[in-house]
Enzyme design. Structure first.
Site, PDB file in Angstrom:
ATOM      1  CG  ASP A 119      37.369 -79.111  -5.893  1.00  0.00           C
ATOM      2  OD1 ASP A 119      38.016 -79.741  -6.756  1.00  0.00           O
ATOM      3  OD2 ASP A 119      36.230 -79.439  -5.531  1.00  0.00           O
TER       4      ASP A 119
ATOM      5  CG  ASN B 120      32.464 -73.585  -6.412  1.00  0.00           C
ATOM      6  OD1 ASN B 120      32.137 -74.369  -7.299  1.00  0.00           O
ATOM      7  ND2 ASN B 120      33.304 -73.916  -5.456  1.00  0.00           N
ATOM      8  CG  ASP B 121      29.793 -70.105  -3.664  1.00  0.00           C
ATOM      9  OD1 ASP B 121      30.722 -69.294  -3.539  1.00  0.00           O
ATOM     10  OD2 ASP B 121      29.782 -71.201  -3.070  1.00  0.00           O
TER      11      ASP B 121
ATOM     12  NE  ARG C 212      22.904 -55.178  13.231  1.00  0.00           N
ATOM     13  CZ  ARG C 212      22.946 -53.852  13.087  1.00  0.00           C
ATOM     14  NH1 ARG C 212      24.067 -53.190  13.337  1.00  0.00           N
ATOM     15  NH2 ARG C 212      21.877 -53.200  12.696  1.00  0.00           N
TER      16      ARG C 212
ATOM     17  CG  ASP D  84      24.702 -67.104  10.666  1.00  0.00           C
ATOM     18  OD1 ASP D  84      24.120 -66.231  11.327  1.00  0.00           O
ATOM     19  OD2 ASP D  84      25.144 -68.153  11.171  1.00  0.00           O
TER      20      ASP D  84
ATOM     21  CD  GLN E  90      40.569 -65.335  -2.905  1.00  0.00           C
ATOM     22  OE1 GLN E  90      40.813 -64.319  -2.288  1.00  0.00           O
ATOM     23  NE2 GLN E  90      41.446 -66.322  -3.011  1.00  0.00           N
TER      24      GLN E  90
END
Length: 354
Positions: free
Chosen positions: A68, A175-176, A186, A205, A275
């Site tokens: 993928d 995808n996102d 933090r 997160d 990326q």
């Protein structure tokens, strides 16, 4: 269909992918079709998507040979060139690739002879309060374990003028788009807006906006909903939020998701399909929305998304559900259902009204 130029994206770390690439070259030569590798490098520098496509001779068909991750890279290139993309599978848990390595030649024959369907998939694009850049002081940290960085994002030339908010970035996500913390100790603090209205301020997160295609990737791992890839929605999912409401929110394609870094937050990395593309800090915004482009993926048979979901996620029947009887029947997507379950078959087209 007529294909004159083929570009290949090959996972060079797998001998099977390299061997399959040889098969694609042989097939292309036999059919008088130009075939070039789409190389990410140019004298040691990482090419942009448009540079990669240009170097490959503007292919009409992009063939990816890998899992993928390889398909995602090929999809970005195919979208930039408005080309078809055919995914050849080498992965283990993926949902994107279409054919196994052993069927490369027959798949290319099917494309050449027009025995294919073209499936359109929703893509995401972005605006931001400023250009995305990676500061030199943390480049080594971001590079660690992530592989080669893509060049900084550029401004989309079709949107350089106009009164719309923000800078229109030349970004395509299958995808996102993910906003994630840089420091382990933090979390990031972010105001989340959907369709221009504040949903909530999160401390988390990471926060991500996924396509239906990406709903089975990072969003799923974070507890997000599984969405049919045929749908057109934006899936907002928080990752490890410090608040009671930790569910995904599914928005319509014309309801963009805005993410604003709050003043006491640490800096956050912006990733597109895994990326890292830049780092933003307090006061910065990104807006994620449906792209006018669509990915055109080659399908050589009926798509069995839910069968693949059952297989790849190792779904099993609850013991209590089958303790006093037989399991629910399962049949191939290419076969009709058993007679007593024929009512489950959906009509092929709209039912005419009297």
């Amino acid at each position: 269909m007529t294909v004159k130029r083929v570009g290949m994206v090959v996972h060079g770390g797998h001998p099977e992918a390299v061997a399959a690439a040889g098969t694609v070259r042989e097939w292309s030569m036999e059919h008088g079709i130009a075939c070039k590798d789409i190389d990410v490098w140019d004298d040691g520098d990482r090419r942009s998507a448009h540079e990669e496509v240009g170097a490959a001779g503007d292919p009409e068909l992009v063939v990816t040979l890998g899992g993928d991750g390889t398909f995602l890279r090929g999809a970005r290139l195919a979208a930039a060139a408005d080309a078809l993309v055919l995914g050849v599978d080498l992965g283990r848990v993926g949902f994107l690739t279409e054919v196994p390595m052993t069927d490369v030649r027959s798949a290319l024959d099917a494309v050449y002879e027009g025995r294919l369907d073209v499936e359109e998939r929703m893509l995401l694009t972005m605006r931001a309060s400023r250009r995305l850049e990676i500061p030199a002081d943390i480049e080594a940290l971001i590079r660690y374990g992530r592989g080669p960085l893509l060049p900084p994002t550029s401004v989309r030339p079709d949107c350089e003028s106009g009164g719309e908010w923000g800078v229109p970035l030349d970004v395509t996500a299958l995808n996102d788009v993910v906003l994630e913390k840089l420091a382990r100790d933090r979390q990031i603090s972010v105001g989340v807006y959907i369709s221009g209205r504040l949903l909530a301020s999160y401390s988390a997160d990471a926060l991500l906006v996924a396509t239906p295609t990406g709903s089975t990737a990072y969003s799923f791992a974070a507890g997000g909903s599984v969405v049919s890839p045929r749908a057109e929605v934006l899936v907002f999912t928080p990752v490890a939020p410090h608040m009671t409401f930790n569910r995904s929110v599914v928005a319509a394609p014309d309801e963009p998701v805005g993410l604003r870094i709050l003043e006491r937050s640490g800096r956050a990395a912006v990733s597109v399909d895994g990326q890292v593309r830049g780092v933003i800090g307090p006061g910065d915004w990104i807006g994620v929305y449906a792209s006018p482009r669509k990915l055109r993926a080659v399908r050589l048979g009926p798509m069995d998304f839910y069968g693949r979901l059952r297989e790849r996620m190792n779904l099993t029947d609850a013991p209590a559900a089958v303790a006093d009887g037989t399991p629910a029947p399962l049949w191939p997507v290419s076969s009709p259902p058993p007679g007593d379950l024929a009512h489950l078959a959906m009509p092929e087209g709209p039912v005419a009204r009297p």
